[in-house]
Design a protein around this motif. Sequence first.
Motif, PDB file in Angstrom:
ATOM      1  N   ILE A 171      23.471  12.513  53.835  1.00 55.60           N
ATOM      2  CA  ILE A 171      22.818  13.535  54.653  1.00 55.60           C
ATOM      3  C   ILE A 171      22.607  12.953  56.045  1.00 55.60           C
ATOM      4  O   ILE A 171      22.591  11.734  56.219  1.00 55.60           O
ATOM      5  N   LYS A 172      22.441  13.828  57.046  1.00 54.52           N
ATOM      6  CA  LYS A 172      22.440  13.354  58.430  1.00 54.52           C
ATOM      7  C   LYS A 172      21.162  12.596  58.794  1.00 54.52           C
ATOM      8  O   LYS A 172      21.219  11.547  59.419  1.00 54.52           O
ATOM      9  N   HIS A 173      20.009  13.150  58.435  1.00 56.91           N
ATOM     10  CA  HIS A 173      18.745  12.542  58.870  1.00 56.91           C
ATOM     11  C   HIS A 173      17.832  12.238  57.691  1.00 56.91           C
ATOM     12  O   HIS A 173      17.648  13.085  56.812  1.00 56.91           O
ATOM     13  N   ASN A 212      25.560  21.170  40.350  1.00 62.90           N
ATOM     14  CA  ASN A 212      26.960  21.347  40.757  1.00 62.90           C
ATOM     15  C   ASN A 212      27.490  20.127  41.517  1.00 62.90           C
ATOM     16  O   ASN A 212      28.174  20.260  42.526  1.00 62.90           O
ATOM     17  N   GLY A 213      27.126  18.949  41.051  1.00 62.38           N
ATOM     18  CA  GLY A 213      27.624  17.715  41.661  1.00 62.38           C
ATOM     19  C   GLY A 213      26.923  17.321  42.946  1.00 62.38           C
ATOM     20  O   GLY A 213      27.268  16.314  43.560  1.00 62.38           O
ATOM     21  N   LYS A 214      25.927  18.107  43.382  1.00 62.76           N
ATOM     22  CA  LYS A 214      25.233  17.785  44.633  1.00 62.76           C
ATOM     23  C   LYS A 214      23.829  17.257  44.335  1.00 62.76           C
ATOM     24  O   LYS A 214      23.088  17.838  43.527  1.00 62.76           O
ATOM     25  N   THR A 215      23.465  16.191  45.033  1.00 66.39           N
ATOM     26  CA  THR A 215      22.243  15.454  44.724  1.00 66.39           C
ATOM     27  C   THR A 215      20.985  16.227  45.082  1.00 66.39           C
ATOM     28  O   THR A 215      20.868  16.764  46.192  1.00 66.39           O
ATOM     29  N   CYS A 216      20.030  16.255  44.156  1.00 67.64           N
ATOM     30  CA  CYS A 216      18.742  16.906  44.423  1.00 67.64           C
ATOM     31  C   CYS A 216      18.057  16.239  45.613  1.00 67.64           C
ATOM     32  O   CYS A 216      18.104  15.021  45.787  1.00 67.64           O
ATOM     33  N   GLY A 217      17.395  17.065  46.397  1.00 68.58           N
ATOM     34  CA  GLY A 217      16.772  16.601  47.636  1.00 68.58           C
ATOM     35  C   GLY A 217      17.623  16.988  48.841  1.00 68.58           C
ATOM     36  O   GLY A 217      17.124  17.096  49.955  1.00 68.58           O
ATOM     37  N   THR A 218      18.928  17.232  48.594  1.00 75.22           N
ATOM     38  CA  THR A 218      19.819  17.596  49.698  1.00 75.22           C
ATOM     39  C   THR A 218      20.282  19.049  49.595  1.00 75.22           C
ATOM     40  O   THR A 218      21.200  19.458  50.278  1.00 75.22           O
ATOM     41  N   LEU A 219      19.608  19.829  48.734  1.00 74.94           N
ATOM     42  CA  LEU A 219      20.135  21.163  48.423  1.00 74.94           C
ATOM     43  C   LEU A 219      19.472  22.288  49.225  1.00 74.94           C
ATOM     44  O   LEU A 219      19.930  23.422  49.191  1.00 74.94           O
ATOM     45  N   GLY A 220      18.373  21.976  49.931  1.00 71.67           N
ATOM     46  CA  GLY A 220      17.717  22.990  50.756  1.00 71.67           C
ATOM     47  C   GLY A 220      17.914  22.672  52.242  1.00 71.67           C
ATOM     48  O   GLY A 220      18.759  21.860  52.609  1.00 71.67           O
ATOM     49  N   HIS A 221      17.116  23.316  53.112  1.00 75.51           N
ATOM     50  CA  HIS A 221      17.169  22.970  54.536  1.00 75.51           C
ATOM     51  C   HIS A 221      16.511  21.617  54.789  1.00 75.51           C
ATOM     52  O   HIS A 221      16.872  20.894  55.708  1.00 75.51           O
ATOM     53  N   MET A 222      15.503  21.312  53.971  1.00 74.35           N
ATOM     54  CA  MET A 222      14.866  19.994  53.987  1.00 74.35           C
ATOM     55  C   MET A 222      14.631  19.585  52.543  1.00 74.35           C
ATOM     56  O   MET A 222      14.431  20.437  51.676  1.00 74.35           O
ATOM     57  N   ILE A 268       9.957  10.312  51.921  1.00 75.09           N
ATOM     58  CA  ILE A 268      11.067  10.478  52.866  1.00 75.09           C
ATOM     59  C   ILE A 268      11.479  11.938  52.846  1.00 75.09           C
ATOM     60  O   ILE A 268      11.607  12.538  51.775  1.00 75.09           O
ATOM     61  N   VAL A 269      11.656  12.499  54.041  1.00 73.88           N
ATOM     62  CA  VAL A 269      12.157  13.867  54.126  1.00 73.88           C
ATOM     63  C   VAL A 269      13.541  13.824  54.763  1.00 73.88           C
ATOM     64  O   VAL A 269      13.766  13.061  55.709  1.00 73.88           O
ATOM     65  N   VAL A 270      14.461  14.583  54.199  1.00 69.67           N
ATOM     66  CA  VAL A 270      15.845  14.555  54.691  1.00 69.67           C
ATOM     67  C   VAL A 270      16.259  15.948  55.156  1.00 69.67           C
ATOM     68  O   VAL A 270      15.746  16.959  54.676  1.00 69.67           O
ATOM     69  N   THR A 271      17.204  15.969  56.096  1.00 71.38           N
ATOM     70  CA  THR A 271      17.755  17.242  56.583  1.00 71.38           C
ATOM     71  C   THR A 271      19.078  16.976  57.290  1.00 71.38           C
ATOM     72  O   THR A 271      19.308  15.874  57.804  1.00 71.38           O
ATOM     73  N   ASP A 272      19.921  18.008  57.318  1.00 75.59           N
ATOM     74  CA  ASP A 272      21.159  17.923  58.093  1.00 75.59           C
ATOM     75  C   ASP A 272      20.982  18.513  59.487  1.00 75.59           C
ATOM     76  O   ASP A 272      21.902  18.479  60.298  1.00 75.59           O
ATOM     77  N   ASP A 273      19.813  19.060  59.780  1.00 73.23           N
ATOM     78  CA  ASP A 273      19.587  19.818  61.016  1.00 73.23           C
ATOM     79  C   ASP A 273      18.929  18.925  62.087  1.00 73.23           C
ATOM     80  O   ASP A 273      17.829  18.400  61.878  1.00 73.23           O
ATOM     81  N   ASP A 274      19.575  18.784  63.231  1.00 74.45           N
ATOM     82  CA  ASP A 274      19.077  17.894  64.294  1.00 74.45           C
ATOM     83  C   ASP A 274      17.714  18.340  64.838  1.00 74.45           C
ATOM     84  O   ASP A 274      16.831  17.524  65.078  1.00 74.45           O
ATOM     85  N   ASP A 275      17.540  19.644  65.052  1.00 75.62           N
ATOM     86  CA  ASP A 275      16.278  20.137  65.622  1.00 75.62           C
ATOM     87  C   ASP A 275      15.131  19.943  64.642  1.00 75.62           C
ATOM     88  O   ASP A 275      14.025  19.540  65.034  1.00 75.62           O
ATOM     89  N   ILE A 276      15.401  20.218  63.378  1.00 74.41           N
ATOM     90  CA  ILE A 276      14.358  20.016  62.366  1.00 74.41           C
ATOM     91  C   ILE A 276      13.982  18.538  62.297  1.00 74.41           C
ATOM     92  O   ILE A 276      12.804  18.182  62.225  1.00 74.41           O
TER      93      ILE A 276
END
Length: 424
Positions: free
Chosen positions: A70-72, A186-196, A214-222
């Motif tokens: 994930i990005k962030h 569906n093969g995708k890791t929990c914690g990365t399935l929402g906006h955060m 730890i909070v993760v997100t793919d969104d730069d502004d968030i």
Amino acid sequence: MAKLAINGGNPVRTKPFPSYVSTGPEEAATVARVLASGSLSSYLAAAGQFFEGGPWVRRLEKEWARAFKIKHAVAMNSATSCLYSAMGAGGVGPGDEVIVSPYTMVASATCAVVFNAVPVFADIDPDTFCISPATIAPLINKRTKAIVAVDILGHPADMAGIMELAIQHNLMVVEDAAQAYGASQNGKTCGTLGHMGVFSLNYHKTIQCGEGGIVVTDDDDIAMRLKLIRNHGEVVAGDLELNEIEDIVGFNFRMPEIEAAITLEQLKKLPNLVEKRIAAANYLSKELGGLPGLTIPKVEPGCVHGYYLYAMKHDAVGTGVSRDKVVEALNAEGIFFNSGYTKPIYLNPMFQQKVAYGSVNCPFLCPHYKGSANYSKGACLVCERMYYEELFCTNVCNAATSKADLDDVVTAVNKVYENLDELR
Ligand SMILES: *Cc1c(COP(=O)(O)O)cnc(C)c1O
């Protein structure tokens, strides 16, 4: 003659279970290095590199983001802080509703109240104990701003379905994956399935640093908003010339360097700790499946369960014995089970009396809020049934437990269910 220990028979087990300790010499060595550096935190509430903390925190965030693809990743001093920040980063405020689970650690719902929004409780699915698209959909209205979906006990919420609903209605989704290390949909890791997504590092969790999140997100502004909320953003936003970001009240949610260094070591151990936990749970399910009156954990198609806890359901009507009686009998055999997991959140005094701050009923009866959330007994019937009648759980499925320990659990559960007559 009585067989069950609760009636005077011999208990299956008298020695305690080994305690789960995920730390060791690796963490001791890394803590010594941080201490020797003399720098236990490097945050400054000002523009510049130390707005984002010291070298260990920044390294942890990089490694965590890499590990979870994930990005962030933004490290904080607890998952509670992460949930609070997620609400602020998502722009939640007065007049808004946030759809949450009633069957979770309380911060997953309280986070909305901290931003003067109103938690609206969706009922849980009777198999996964998570809120679901079916229970969320009827609650969505023009006041709905966000959803906090919790992968409770380690089973993924149906995040794919929840995201579909959220996109239709333009809602922000926070996935509380504090209990879901090792879980996926569906093969995708929990914690990365929402906006955060939010992870906890408190000492009850699969990996820990004492207290942390730890909070993760793919969104730069968030990600930027999360960092501002973590570290006194109302003074830093202007400093960074982010003048359009005026709706930020900052806190001190900063993770210290030692905790970051410990978490880096824990992250390396995570795959192994998760694997052992899942293996232990699968062993229990293999041995306990098929006992009349007992339902072992269900795993939905496409899902991997992380088994933070191993939760089963008891059929009181079919067996003629209450869940609490069964749990009492199991505990007497030397195997500790928790009866019901946790009280539906809305039954706590803050919700019952609708007072969160001072005495003026904000945000529940605030002039900005035009709805009326239902916190009455009976509001979420499945959740109440699980809490009062059916669910019981144990934390024995962890990496410290040996096959012999698990066999004691199996023996005790079999013994109680084969001798239910003694409890009737
Ligand atoms: C543990 C937990 C939290 C809170 O974690 P802290 O790090 O103790 O603040 C939040 N949500 C869930 C589901 C948890 O299990």
